[in-house]
Design a protein around this motif. Structure first.
Motif, PDB file in Angstrom:
ATOM      1  N   ALA A  71      73.011  55.746  67.680  1.00 56.35           N
ATOM      2  CA  ALA A  71      74.097  55.080  68.396  1.00 56.35           C
ATOM      3  C   ALA A  71      73.566  54.351  69.614  1.00 56.35           C
ATOM      4  O   ALA A  71      72.462  54.622  70.103  1.00 56.35           O
ATOM      5  N   VAL A  72      74.374  53.427  70.092  1.00 58.41           N
ATOM      6  CA  VAL A  72      74.178  52.830  71.409  1.00 58.41           C
ATOM      7  C   VAL A  72      75.493  53.002  72.159  1.00 58.41           C
ATOM      8  O   VAL A  72      76.525  53.344  71.574  1.00 58.41           O
ATOM      9  N   ASN A 347      78.926  53.433  69.992  1.00 55.48           N
ATOM     10  CA  ASN A 347      78.887  52.549  68.831  1.00 55.48           C
ATOM     11  C   ASN A 347      77.839  53.040  67.852  1.00 55.48           C
ATOM     12  O   ASN A 347      76.630  52.926  68.107  1.00 55.48           O
ATOM     13  N   PRO A 348      78.251  53.632  66.742  1.00 57.77           N
ATOM     14  CA  PRO A 348      77.279  54.048  65.724  1.00 57.77           C
ATOM     15  C   PRO A 348      76.455  52.853  65.252  1.00 57.77           C
ATOM     16  O   PRO A 348      76.940  51.716  65.218  1.00 57.77           O
ATOM     17  N   THR A 349      75.224  53.119  64.881  1.00 55.96           N
ATOM     18  CA  THR A 349      74.313  52.051  64.483  1.00 55.96           C
ATOM     19  C   THR A 349      74.356  51.798  62.977  1.00 55.96           C
ATOM     20  O   THR A 349      74.799  52.646  62.194  1.00 55.96           O
ATOM     21  N   CYS A 526      75.630  64.517  63.463  1.00 57.09           N
ATOM     22  CA  CYS A 526      75.639  63.314  64.292  1.00 57.09           C
ATOM     23  C   CYS A 526      76.698  63.433  65.389  1.00 57.09           C
ATOM     24  O   CYS A 526      77.752  64.035  65.200  1.00 57.09           O
ATOM     25  N   PHE A 527      76.379  62.888  66.546  1.00 54.61           N
ATOM     26  CA  PHE A 527      77.248  62.884  67.724  1.00 54.61           C
ATOM     27  C   PHE A 527      77.551  64.289  68.237  1.00 54.61           C
ATOM     28  O   PHE A 527      78.573  64.515  68.884  1.00 54.61           O
ATOM     29  N   LYS A 547      70.165  49.170  65.264  1.00 50.76           N
ATOM     30  CA  LYS A 547      70.616  47.947  64.597  1.00 50.76           C
ATOM     31  C   LYS A 547      72.126  47.920  64.433  1.00 50.76           C
ATOM     32  O   LYS A 547      72.797  48.944  64.469  1.00 50.76           O
ATOM     33  N   GLY A 548      72.639  46.696  64.242  1.00 52.89           N
ATOM     34  CA  GLY A 548      74.064  46.506  64.025  1.00 52.89           C
ATOM     35  C   GLY A 548      74.310  45.476  62.944  1.00 52.89           C
ATOM     36  O   GLY A 548      73.373  44.998  62.290  1.00 52.89           O
ATOM     37  N   VAL A 549      75.591  45.122  62.755  1.00 52.36           N
ATOM     38  CA  VAL A 549      75.957  44.145  61.735  1.00 52.36           C
ATOM     39  C   VAL A 549      76.973  43.153  62.293  1.00 52.36           C
ATOM     40  O   VAL A 549      77.925  43.533  62.965  1.00 52.36           O
ATOM     41  N   LYS A 550      76.737  41.881  62.033  1.00 52.92           N
ATOM     42  CA  LYS A 550      77.694  40.824  62.344  1.00 52.92           C
ATOM     43  C   LYS A 550      78.373  40.422  61.044  1.00 52.92           C
ATOM     44  O   LYS A 550      77.727  39.966  60.105  1.00 52.92           O
TER      45      LYS A 550
END
Length: 597
Positions: A71-72, A347-349, A526-527, A547-550
């Motif tokens: 996450a971030v 924000n999960p990655t 997780c978390f 990493k993320g997704v657009k």
């Protein structure tokens, strides 16, 4: 620290654990230490200082997952974010995971308590009840001291000139005449002391608190003339939430697995076989594998259990040690999407999303998985959508669909507004009440916190058993193997249809089973503040970029573009944390861990 006179702070803003009524009335006035011999509330207040600072954080916005590839956080001032992504931020004089002062302060109070507990008039009206209360408090004090030592050791142990060193062991209270310039004990000496404290605690505490009514009183108290009613005063259901034998058994398994892990194994403090044996012993308290809670992977959204739970109820099957159980909304205020009045903090990655397999059990990277890149969230492990809010899925009291796409013009879209919108294309769902309406003036809802889940102990056993003997062998007196545990965990979540062929492949290789166990641990926990410490004890890559997704609309379909959100900038020596710089300046006998200054 001068302790002839002690000032016990009554902190009104502290949120207590489930046993908060055990800490009343608060001790908030100046006492001389001799008052402990006449005032049991004062004596208890000394020990309760160690209860108040237990290092359990239940709000994911304050957890170390945001410093990992899980996450971030969109809060630019968050210290975990800076620690992970800013080279040079994490230093011996600037340590977001520093435990030194808090743990030693707690240990100081516990040492003082243990030195005087036998002289406290816990209940002068009854010798046997006095003995019971004394045993209860002493048992809790030993357990707390072991626990604080463990968290101190985990944060500050490290290599010094090729040897794994621990922290200075303090077993007596200190005053102005004490020698504070102590060298560090070895890592093994610290683990031995931690285990010794837990074993001592077990001499005094029941396996589980609860009322008795048919002469089940332990022989020690029966010989003193104690009755069931006497026992229930000291060890009955009203004590639930305090440390008991079940919790100590689980913590011992945690400590042994930690000590046996690659980063610490050179000290010879514990083996994987010992860790498996201790985990199996802890799991005996729920009946072994048959006691795995079929709904344990989603305990946090079991509304009927949460709403009906009473303080003196036994813990649910999934929970070994409960955390806070009360009405609140801070999880949702921090983590709901901004269109629903949240701050969208955690924000999960994409990394974590990709770690969830397909429903058939295969990783999405495997050709046999059936993964469809054009529909990346379809036919996936059910835990994915239970733990992570993906584009288009609903949340909140009105089941509002959330659009995280890059071309979405409202605040839920990726990077729409700094400090509120998602930076990865995902929002958090795990640990949150999905039926919250933050627009209401009184929007609090009840939450059930967890300090130790039995799922974690099952995973501890699976990891230790696989490392000790491979996937299929039963280790430490258990009637099940690592394979059996992972099969049960995946089955209850609806993963691995048609016999879970991927698991069967992993069962033929210790290396593949290790990879699967570590991934299952990542998903299930997780978390919950595990990933940061797991990566370090495994000595694996700390620097996988987050990493993320657009997501954008292309005609009648969606396009997915994957990108790096945050780099991770850890150095190899950061598998171990530093000794605080201020302590090195004061005490010449302390040595810093290799790599730190």
């Amino acid at each position: 620290m001068k302790l002839k006179n002690i000032f016990i702070l009554g902190v009104a803003t502290v949120v207590f654990t489930a046993c908060d009524d055990l800490f009343e009335p608060a001790i908030d006035n100046l006492h001389d230490i001799s008052d402990i011999y006449t005032d049991p509330l004062f004596a208890r207040g000394i020990m309760d200082n160690a209860n108040l600072v237990l290092p359990y954080e239940e709000n994911p916005a304050n957890m170390t997952d945001v410093a990992t590839d899980n996450a971030v956080i969109n809060d630019i001032n968050n210290n975990y974010k800076k620690m992970a992504s800013t080279l040079g931020f994490w230093k011996s004089d600037n340590n977001p995971v520093n435990e030194w002062d808090t743990r030693y302060h707690a240990i100081q109070y516990l040492n003082l308590f243990l030195e005087n507990a036998d002289q406290v008039p816990w209940d002068p009206s009854s010798e046997v009840v006095n003995e019971m209360h004394k045993d209860n408090y002493k048992g809790n004090a030993y357990a707390l001291r072991g626990l604080h030592f463990f968290y101190l050791l985990r944060a500050h142990c490290g290599m010094v000139d090729g040897q794994l060193m621990g922290v200075p062991i303090h077993l007596s209270s200190e005053d102005g005449s004490s020698d504070f310039n102590l060298p560090r004990n070895t890592f093994k000496e610290c683990i031995d002391q931690i285990m010794s404290d837990f074993n001592e605690a077990l001499k005094y505490l029941p396996m589980e608190y609860g009322d008795i009514n048919n002469g089940q009183i332990p022989a020690k108290y029966a010989q003193m003339g104690g009755t069931d009613a006497d026992y229930n005063r000291a060890f009955g259901k009203l004590q639930r939430g305090k440390i008991d034998g079940r919790m100590i058994a689980a913590i011992k398994a945690q400590v042994a697995l930690f000590a046996a892990s690659p980063a610490y194994a050179s000290a010879g403090a514990a083996t994987y076989a010992q860790a498996a044996q201790l985990a199996a012993a802890a799991l005996n308290n729920v009946g072994g594998l048959s006691g795995m809670d079929p709904n344990g992977w989603r305990w946090f959204c079991d509304k009927s259990m949460i709403e009906s739970f009473a303080y003196d109820d036994p813990d649910p099957a999934e929970i070994c040690w409960r955390g806070v159980v009360d009405d609140r909304a801070n999880y949702e205020e921090d983590n709901y999407p901004p269109s629903l009045k949240g701050k969208g903090r955690v924000n999960p990655t994409q990394n974590l999303v990709d770690a969830f397999p397909m429903a058939n059990g295969y990783p999405i990277s495997d050709a046999k998985s059936g993964y469809d890149a054009a529909n990346p969230y379809e036919n996936r492990d059910p835990r994915l959508k239970e733990y992570i809010l993906v584009n288009g899925d609903p949340i909140g009291a009105n089941d509002t669909p959330i659009n995280t796409a890059a071309d979405n013009t409202d605040l839920d879209g990726i990077n729409r507004e700094s400090g509120r919108s998602t930076t990865t294309g995902y929002y958090l769902r795990k640990l949150l009440r999905s039926d919250m309406n933050l627009s209401l003036s009184n929007h609090n809802k009840r939450h059930f916190g967890a300090r130790i889940r039995y799922t974690e102990i099952f995973l501890d056993y699976a990891e230790a058993a696989n490392e000790a003997a491979g996937p299929m062998d039963k280790v430490g007196g258990a009637s099940y193997s690592a394979y059996d545990v992972i099969k049960a965990i995946r089955q209850r979540a609806g993963v691995g249809v048609n016999g879970d062929p991927y698991l069967e492949e992993c069962a033929k290789s210790q290396d593949k089973m290790r990879e699967l166990i570590r991934n299952e641990r990542r998903l299930e926990l997780c978390f919950e503040n595990h990933r940061f410490w797991d990566l370090r004890r495994w000595k694996v890559n700390l620097n996988e970029a987050a990493k993320g997704v657009k997501i954008t609309t292309k005609g009648e379909s969606l396009a997915y573009e994957y990108f790096t959100v945050e780099e991770r900038k850890y150095q190899d020596y950061m598998n171990y944390g530093p000794i605080p710089y201020s302590e090195l300046q004061k005490w010449g006998n302390l040595k810093q861990n290799d790599g730190w200054r």
